[in-house]
Design a protein around this motif. Structure first.
Motif, PDB file in Angstrom:
ATOM      1  N   MET A   1       0.827  -1.200   0.000  1.00  0.00           N
ATOM      2  CA  MET A   1       0.000   0.000   0.000  1.00  0.00           C
ATOM      3  C   MET A   1       0.866   1.256   0.000  1.00  0.00           C
ATOM      4  O   MET A   1       0.592   2.238  -0.703  1.00  0.00           O
ATOM      5  N   ALA A   2       1.953   1.240   0.794  1.00  0.00           N
ATOM      6  CA  ALA A   2       2.859   2.384   0.842  1.00  0.00           C
ATOM      7  C   ALA A   2       3.539   2.600  -0.506  1.00  0.00           C
ATOM      8  O   ALA A   2       3.692   3.725  -0.982  1.00  0.00           O
ATOM      9  N   ARG A   3       3.953   1.499  -1.136  1.00  0.00           N
ATOM     10  CA  ARG A   3       4.590   1.592  -2.444  1.00  0.00           C
ATOM     11  C   ARG A   3       3.618   2.128  -3.488  1.00  0.00           C
ATOM     12  O   ARG A   3       3.990   2.922  -4.368  1.00  0.00           O
ATOM     13  N   GLN A   4       2.351   1.714  -3.391  1.00  0.00           N
ATOM     14  CA  GLN A   4       1.343   2.184  -4.337  1.00  0.00           C
ATOM     15  C   GLN A   4       1.138   3.690  -4.213  1.00  0.00           C
ATOM     16  O   GLN A   4       1.092   4.410  -5.219  1.00  0.00           O
ATOM     17  N   THR A   5       1.035   4.198  -2.992  1.00  0.00           N
ATOM     18  CA  THR A   5       0.856   5.636  -2.810  1.00  0.00           C
ATOM     19  C   THR A   5       2.086   6.400  -3.288  1.00  0.00           C
ATOM     20  O   THR A   5       1.986   7.500  -3.829  1.00  0.00           O
ATOM     21  N   GLN A   6       3.273   5.809  -3.084  1.00  0.00           N
ATOM     22  CA  GLN A   6       4.505   6.453  -3.540  1.00  0.00           C
ATOM     23  C   GLN A   6       4.517   6.576  -5.066  1.00  0.00           C
ATOM     24  O   GLN A   6       4.867   7.624  -5.621  1.00  0.00           O
ATOM     25  N   LEU A   7       4.128   5.502  -5.762  1.00  0.00           N
ATOM     26  CA  LEU A   7       4.087   5.526  -7.220  1.00  0.00           C
ATOM     27  C   LEU A   7       3.033   6.502  -7.736  1.00  0.00           C
ATOM     28  O   LEU A   7       3.250   7.183  -8.738  1.00  0.00           O
ATOM     29  N   LYS A   8       1.900   6.582  -7.052  1.00  0.00           N
ATOM     30  CA  LYS A   8       0.865   7.534  -7.454  1.00  0.00           C
ATOM     31  C   LYS A   8       1.378   8.968  -7.356  1.00  0.00           C
ATOM     32  O   LYS A   8       1.106   9.802  -8.220  1.00  0.00           O
ATOM     33  N   ASP A   9       2.125   9.251  -6.289  1.00  0.00           N
ATOM     34  CA  ASP A   9       2.692  10.593  -6.117  1.00  0.00           C
ATOM     35  C   ASP A   9       3.678  10.912  -7.238  1.00  0.00           C
ATOM     36  O   ASP A   9       3.712  12.031  -7.768  1.00  0.00           O
ATOM     37  N   LEU A  10       4.509   9.926  -7.603  1.00  0.00           N
ATOM     38  CA  LEU A  10       5.491  10.138  -8.668  1.00  0.00           C
ATOM     39  C   LEU A  10       4.803  10.370 -10.015  1.00  0.00           C
ATOM     40  O   LEU A  10       5.217  11.224 -10.802  1.00  0.00           O
ATOM     41  N   LEU A  11       3.750   9.591 -10.292  1.00  0.00           N
ATOM     42  CA  LEU A  11       3.010   9.768 -11.538  1.00  0.00           C
ATOM     43  C   LEU A  11       2.331  11.132 -11.586  1.00  0.00           C
ATOM     44  O   LEU A  11       2.296  11.795 -12.629  1.00  0.00           O
ATOM     45  N   HIS A  12       1.797  11.559 -10.442  1.00  0.00           N
ATOM     46  CA  HIS A  12       1.155  12.869 -10.373  1.00  0.00           C
ATOM     47  C   HIS A  12       2.170  13.972 -10.631  1.00  0.00           C
ATOM     48  O   HIS A  12       1.913  14.919 -11.386  1.00  0.00           O
TER      49      HIS A  12
END
Length: 290
Positions: free
Chosen positions: A94-105
């Motif tokens: 879950m933490a990795r998913q939020t991190q990737l979402k932030d990078l994509l944003h």
């Protein structure tokens, strides 16, 4: 938000307990008692769910901080969580998913430029590729510190590109694209002008480059008119540094009437609308230059 919701649930439970005690002396209908019990059970379930969500949020926050800082002592940061447990692995995902979402944003906000983190997450390096007519050319890099304020720490942008002026005119503290977009225009225009000069030298051996500068914003050529064997100086001035085409074209030769003739006025427009190496190809096909 979670704390306020939890407090509200507990306050509601306390109120129901007070109401229940005050009603002990009053006769209650079975349906009323059943309703109250169901409401209490629902609120207790909601309270437990909020507590679980709060705990999960705290664990995710701890893992995100550990990932963003690239901490080498992650075990100390995650004290109290079983490394091999299923819940711990789920939290990591879950933490990795939020991190990737932030990078994509972030990638979307800055217009698709290639970005990598530097200085343990305290800065980024932005890569700006240049190209002309589908050919990839040079790549330039900006190393940008994000804290305490957004600023450029290092770069390999050529000194004749007005990076300082572009930075001052931008609003990079809140929108980095206000710097990156105009800078990309300058870099790609410069790369395009330089590539045109390279192609000119490769394709037109009879055309002599009399003068050019490092920015390729000024170009003086000499070519010969076949019939009269007249040498013509052609000056191309690229005053708009964000474009690959000249804004002023001037012909000069011994035949004073030639530059003002209808045919050469068309050539002047041709240079202002077509890349220089292609314009020369057209003039050669028309028999106007050797």
């Amino acid at each position: 938000m979670e704390g306020a919701s939890t407090k509200g649930v507990l306050s509601h439970l306390s109120l129901l307990e007070v109401q229940a005690r005050s009603r002990k002396t009053q006769p209650q209908r079975p349906s009323q008692l059943k309703e109250l019990k169901a409401k209490v059970e629902a609120l207790m379930t909601q309270r437990d769910q909020l507590r679980a969500e709060t705990e999960t949020h705290q664990n995710l926050k701890k893992l995100r901080a550990s990932m963003d800082k690239q901490c080498t002592h992650e075990e100390d940061e995650e004290e109290g969580m079983d490394e091999d447990s299923e819940n711990s692995n789920l939290l990591r995902l879950m933490a990795r998913q939020t991190q990737l979402k932030d990078l994509l944003h972030a990638h979307h906000i800055i217009g698709g430029y290639n970005v990598i983190k530097t200085h343990q997450g305290k800065g980024v390096c932005v890569s700006m590729a240049t190209a002309y007519e589908g050919v990839c050319l040079e790549t330039y890099n900006l190393e940008i510190n994000l804290k305490p304020t957004v600023r450029i720490s290092r770069h390999n942008v050529p000194p004749f590109i007005p990076l300082n002026d572009l930075t001052e005119r931008s609003n990079m503290q809140t929108d980095l694209r206000t710097l990156l977009d105009p800078l990309s225009q300058h870099l790609n225009a410069f790369a395009g002008r330089r590539q045109q000069l390279k192609l000119l030298k490769e394709l037109h051996k009879s055309v002599e480059v009399m003068e050019s500068n490092v920015l390729c914003s000024l170009l003086v050529l000499m070519f010969t008119v076949p019939r009269e064997k007249t040498a013509v100086l052609c000056s191309l001035d690229y005053t708009d540094r964000t474009r690959c085409l000249p804004t002023r074209v001037h012909f000069e030769c011994d035949d004073k009437e030639l530059p003002d003739s209808p045919e050469w006025k068309k050539h002047r427009s041709l240079f202002m609308e077509t890349p220089v190496h292609k314009a020369l190809i057209t003039m050669r096909k028309m028999g106007n230059i050797l």
